[in-house]
Design an enzyme around this catalytic site. Sequence first.
Site, short mmCIF file in Angstrom:
data_model
loop_
_atom_site.label_atom_id
_atom_site.label_comp_id
_atom_site.label_asym_id
_atom_site.label_seq_id
_atom_site.Cartn_x
_atom_site.Cartn_y
_atom_site.Cartn_z
N ARG A 90 1.20 49.33 82.34
CA ARG A 90 2.28 49.80 81.48
C ARG A 90 3.50 50.06 82.37
O ARG A 90 3.43 49.97 83.58
CB ARG A 90 1.86 51.05 80.70
CG ARG A 90 1.11 52.06 81.57
CD ARG A 90 1.37 53.46 81.20
NE ARG A 90 2.79 53.76 81.28
CZ ARG A 90 3.43 54.02 82.41
NH1 ARG A 90 2.81 54.00 83.59
NH2 ARG A 90 4.71 54.30 82.41
N GLY A 91 4.62 50.42 81.70
CA GLY A 91 5.87 50.57 82.45
C GLY A 91 6.58 49.23 82.43
O GLY A 91 5.97 48.20 82.72
N ASP A 127 13.29 51.00 79.20
CA ASP A 127 12.55 49.81 78.76
C ASP A 127 13.49 48.70 78.32
O ASP A 127 13.12 47.53 78.33
CB ASP A 127 11.57 50.18 77.64
CG ASP A 127 10.44 51.00 78.22
OD1 ASP A 127 10.63 52.21 78.43
OD2 ASP A 127 9.39 50.40 78.52
N ASN A 153 14.05 54.17 75.91
CA ASN A 153 13.03 54.63 76.86
C ASN A 153 11.99 55.43 76.06
O ASN A 153 12.10 55.60 74.84
CB ASN A 153 13.66 55.48 77.97
CG ASN A 153 12.69 55.73 79.11
OD1 ASN A 153 12.05 54.81 79.61
ND2 ASN A 153 12.53 56.98 79.52
O1 MRU Z 1 4.78 52.92 76.96
P1 MRU Z 1 4.97 52.86 78.44
O2 MRU Z 1 4.13 53.82 79.20
O3 MRU Z 1 4.88 51.45 78.96
O4 MRU Z 1 6.48 53.31 78.60
C1 MRU Z 1 7.01 53.44 79.88
C2 MRU Z 1 8.36 54.02 79.87
O5 MRU Z 1 8.93 54.34 78.85
C3 MRU Z 1 9.03 54.13 81.19
O6 MRU Z 1 9.88 55.24 81.20
C4 MRU Z 1 9.87 52.88 81.38
O7 MRU Z 1 9.09 51.74 81.22
C5 MRU Z 1 10.53 52.87 82.67
S1 MRU Z 1 9.46 52.15 83.86
C6 MRU Z 1 9.91 52.18 85.38
#
Ligand code: MRU
Length: 361
Positions: free
Chosen positions: A53-54, A240, A250
């Site tokens: 994720r991220g 994101d 985000n």
């Molecule tokens: O749903 P996720 O855990 O993938 O969401 C991640 C986020 O919202 C992070 O803040 C974003 O991807 C920034 S990653 C460096």
Amino acid sequence: MKVNGIPTRTIRPLADALAVEIIDQTALPHDYRWLRLASLRDAAHAICSMQVRGAPLIGVSAAYGVALAMVQGDDDATLLAACETLAATRPTAVNLRWALTRMRKRLLPLARSARVDAAWQEAASIADEDVEQCRQIGCHGLRLLRSATSTRRPLQIMTHCNAGWLATVDHGTALAPVYAAFDEGIDVHVWVSETRPRNQGLLTAWELAQHGVPHTLIADNAAGLLLRRGDIDAVIVGADRIAANGDVANKIGTYLKALAARASGVPFYVAAPRSTIDFACPSGETIPIEERAADELRVVHGRDRAGQRGQLRQLAADEAVVNPAFDVTPASLVSTLISERGCCPASDQGLRRLYGEELHA
Ligand code: MRU
């Protein structure tokens, strides 16, 4: 970054070029374990289920997913179907589509016999570039942190979700400046918000602990109080998707932190690489917001007293629930964007100043 003292990336191709390994983020912070992805299906599942994720890491994982698909079949139909399958896994982080577009453009013109090698190489380049871009975000953000520093020590940073090393291949986005500050000897402390319902704040706490950075976990609802009473010097989050006008999508809850930061006179920084900026998206209103399963709210995961992993239902299965995974912070609430190219205002002009020549190419 280091895990148990060993320099580690979050994703690694195996030497036989038939699989990649990822850290299973659904097992953290209790268990640190690696998972082998050996097919397009494995890669798509890992992204959907948030084993990876991220935004930046999702993009890199999708690129490797295409490479895995090419091992299974190197024809056009397989390539296009793989990109479609992977694109459908998660809608908000634009890094996913950015990486898939790059893979498709690189592979489609090639002879079939050249595609497997080229796919592995391109995915590795995307991963390497992500590492370098995050490192540069760290350098630019460090300059901001030095200037945001009050005379008070330690420097008090608040973050949301996990935009650290685990969300990228290495270094992180929002946490890259924090690691750079810590490594430079700046006395820094991070306030980590839990980030219900998926609790990515626990991942942030885990990786900060691995690096030795002092931090404290808070319930999401405590952020306003801390900001209001002057406990925080700066808020830094990742993104994101950043629209062409500087609006930022985000993790859900980011917008509330931005509002509280503005009301309290605390700078609110957003750190992200080029692959997160969507110039085709004019404003935050057109960013698709992922809606995730209701059970993410109804059921909590953890360990029981005996140390066994398990689930606890806190809401009845028929309880009405809505679970948007992201929100949009308007550009007007963002003090500065930090990218690998430097810092800029969250605006059309600011982004064009950093990326103008690429847009006109
Ligand atoms: O749903 P996720 O855990 O993938 O969401 C991640 C986020 O919202 C992070 O803040 C974003 O991807 C920034 S990653 C460096």
